[in-house]
Design a protein around this motif. Structure first.
Motif, PDB file in Angstrom:
ATOM      1  N   TYR A   8      25.104  48.078  34.304  1.00 54.24           N
ATOM      2  CA  TYR A   8      23.952  47.050  34.562  1.00 54.24           C
ATOM      3  C   TYR A   8      22.697  48.961  33.922  1.00 54.24           C
ATOM      4  O   TYR A   8      22.893  49.946  34.647  1.00 54.24           O
ATOM      5  N   GLY A  10      19.028  49.677  34.217  1.00 56.29           N
ATOM      6  CA  GLY A  10      18.024  49.563  34.602  1.00 56.29           C
ATOM      7  C   GLY A  10      16.552  50.097  34.157  1.00 56.29           C
ATOM      8  O   GLY A  10      16.537  50.959  33.197  1.00 56.29           O
ATOM      9  N   LYS A  11      15.783  50.122  34.605  1.00 55.42           N
ATOM     10  CA  LYS A  11      14.301  51.286  34.178  1.00 55.42           C
ATOM     11  C   LYS A  11      14.361  52.367  34.842  1.00 55.42           C
ATOM     12  O   LYS A  11      14.521  53.137  33.402  1.00 55.42           O
ATOM     13  N   ALA A  12      15.071  52.933  35.304  1.00 57.41           N
ATOM     14  CA  ALA A  12      15.315  54.279  35.740  1.00 57.41           C
ATOM     15  C   ALA A  12      16.881  54.888  35.571  1.00 57.41           C
ATOM     16  O   ALA A  12      16.549  55.842  35.923  1.00 57.41           O
ATOM     17  N   LYS A  13      17.429  54.260  35.859  1.00 55.40           N
ATOM     18  CA  LYS A  13      19.270  54.560  36.297  1.00 55.40           C
ATOM     19  C   LYS A  13      20.152  53.970  35.900  1.00 55.40           C
ATOM     20  O   LYS A  13      19.910  52.526  35.133  1.00 55.40           O
ATOM     21  N   LEU A  15      23.990  51.680  36.089  1.00 55.62           N
ATOM     22  CA  LEU A  15      25.449  52.243  36.881  1.00 55.62           C
ATOM     23  C   LEU A  15      26.517  51.413  35.555  1.00 55.62           C
ATOM     24  O   LEU A  15      26.713  50.722  34.506  1.00 55.62           O
ATOM     25  N   HIS A  69      24.424  54.728  50.242  1.00 48.25           N
ATOM     26  CA  HIS A  69      25.642  54.058  49.323  1.00 48.25           C
ATOM     27  C   HIS A  69      26.320  55.494  49.036  1.00 48.25           C
ATOM     28  O   HIS A  69      27.236  55.583  48.085  1.00 48.25           O
ATOM     29  N   ARG A  82      28.941  54.291  46.829  1.00 45.47           N
ATOM     30  CA  ARG A  82      29.372  52.520  46.927  1.00 45.47           C
ATOM     31  C   ARG A  82      28.910  52.083  46.421  1.00 45.47           C
ATOM     32  O   ARG A  82      27.698  51.872  46.319  1.00 45.47           O
ATOM     33  N   CYS A  84      27.513  47.571  46.315  1.00 52.12           N
ATOM     34  CA  CYS A  84      27.626  46.725  47.469  1.00 52.12           C
ATOM     35  C   CYS A  84      26.428  45.964  46.687  1.00 52.12           C
ATOM     36  O   CYS A  84      26.128  46.298  45.595  1.00 52.12           O
ATOM     37  N   LYS A 123      12.714  41.061  44.608  1.00 54.70           N
ATOM     38  CA  LYS A 123      13.342  41.236  43.626  1.00 54.70           C
ATOM     39  C   LYS A 123      13.258  40.966  42.220  1.00 54.70           C
ATOM     40  O   LYS A 123      14.293  39.912  42.365  1.00 54.70           O
ATOM     41  N   GLU A 179      16.381  49.896  49.296  1.00 56.06           N
ATOM     42  CA  GLU A 179      16.333  49.040  49.530  1.00 56.06           C
ATOM     43  C   GLU A 179      17.764  48.990  49.567  1.00 56.06           C
ATOM     44  O   GLU A 179      18.442  49.670  50.165  1.00 56.06           O
ATOM     45  N   ASP A 195      20.417  52.088  46.632  1.00 57.10           N
ATOM     46  CA  ASP A 195      19.178  52.636  45.533  1.00 57.10           C
ATOM     47  C   ASP A 195      19.158  54.079  45.480  1.00 57.10           C
ATOM     48  O   ASP A 195      20.236  54.660  45.196  1.00 57.10           O
TER      49      ASP A 195
END
Ligand SMILES: Nc1ncnc2c1ncn2[C@@H]1O[C@H](COP(=O)(O)OP(=O)(O)OP(=O)(O)O)[C@@H](O)[C@H]1O
Ligand SMILES: [Mg+2]
Length: 252
Positions: A8, A10-13, A15, A69, A82, A84, A123, A179, A195
């Motif tokens: 994934y 995202g805007k800031a990170k 994965l 996490h 972790r 989730c 979200k 989150e 998060d």
């Protein structure tokens, strides 16, 4: 540590698959966005600082028994977490009025609230993460009543910890967003903090001067965002070995 395929962005990170099943690698980018990504910029060093700061807060939470996490930091920009199933809510805890609450209710920013107030937004970027009452959350099955009770308890524990840590370094925790994710241990489901926790997701004001040390610096063009985050990291004794700016171009 070899990272697996991208899962994934995202805007800031970003994965990536982690080394073991049930783990992920979370890569912190330098991208800053606000107002549902209408405002964007690359802020040199932000990802490095947020990786460190989120590590610091998550480890601290761990040490006071708040499950989350975080497993370990891997390098300047990555941490092992972790995996989730994210509850599709932004859990917002407010100690002082600011931002959308001040706007909606006409309360001056910085006004102490009678007690911490928790609110939830759904979200969904296309909808602009709308504020939702608990009744919607339960009726639409995003979380059960039991989950909500657990989420509120978790959020308040995060608030107590974060407020105390910040107060200790002369910073007021105005509000923050977390989150929550679900993990399964056999048939048993647990809710954990996921998060990130960083100046991207908190409002932090210097106690003495009221100076903003969080993402509002970017949202409202109040100065240099990296300087603000560096100040938070410096006060907490959390600084990358070579300084964030020096490493902002290193992608590892
Ligand atoms: N432990 C975890 N397991 C699975 N997903 C996670 C975990 N922690 C965070 N996430 C998800 O990873 C993504 C992190 O990326 P980022 O914060 O850049 O997303 P974003 O652009 O804010 O988008 P989103 O609207 O999905 O939050 C988010 O979707 C977040 O919900
Ligand atoms: Mg996010």
């Amino acid at each position: 540590m070899a990272r697996g395929k991208k899962i994934y962005e995202g805007k800031a990170k970003t994965l990536y698959e982690g080394p073991e099943p049930g783990t992920l690698i979370q890569y912190f980018k330098d991208d800053a966005t606000a107002f549902n990504a209408e405002k964007k910029a690359v802020v040199d060093g932000k990802g490095v600082l947020n990786n460190r700061l989120s590590e610091f807060f998550m480890e601290g939470l761990n040490s006071v028994g708040v499950p989350n996490h975080f497993i370990k930091r891997l390098n300047m920009r990555e941490q092992l977490i972790r995996q989730c199933e994210i509850v599709p809510l932004e859990v917002i805890v407010r100690n002082y009025a600011a931002g959308s609450m001040s706007k909606r209710l006409g309360i001056e920013e910085g006004t102490r609230l009678p007690r911490p107030i928790i609110e939830f937004s759904y979200k969904d970027d296309d909808l602009g993460d709308p504020l939702v009452p608990e009744e919607y959350i339960i009726a639409f099955g995003w979380a059960s009543q039991q989950d909500m009770d657990d989420i509120v308890a978790l959020a308040l524990r995060v608030n107590d910890f974060m407020s105390g840590v910040m107060y200790g370094v002369g910073i007021k925790l105005i509000d923050f967003k977390i989150e929550i994710g679900r993990v399964w241990e056999g048939d048993f489901m647990r809710l954990i903090v996921a998060d990130e926790i960083s100046p991207d997701s908190c409002r932090l004001w210097d106690i003495e001067s009221g100076q903003k040390l969080d993402k509002d610096v970017f949202r409202r063009d109040l100065g240099n965002l990296t300087d603000a985050y560096t100040e938070v990291a410096r006060r907490l004794g959390v600084l990358p070995t070579n300084g964030p700016a020096a490493n902002s171009t290193v992608i590892n």
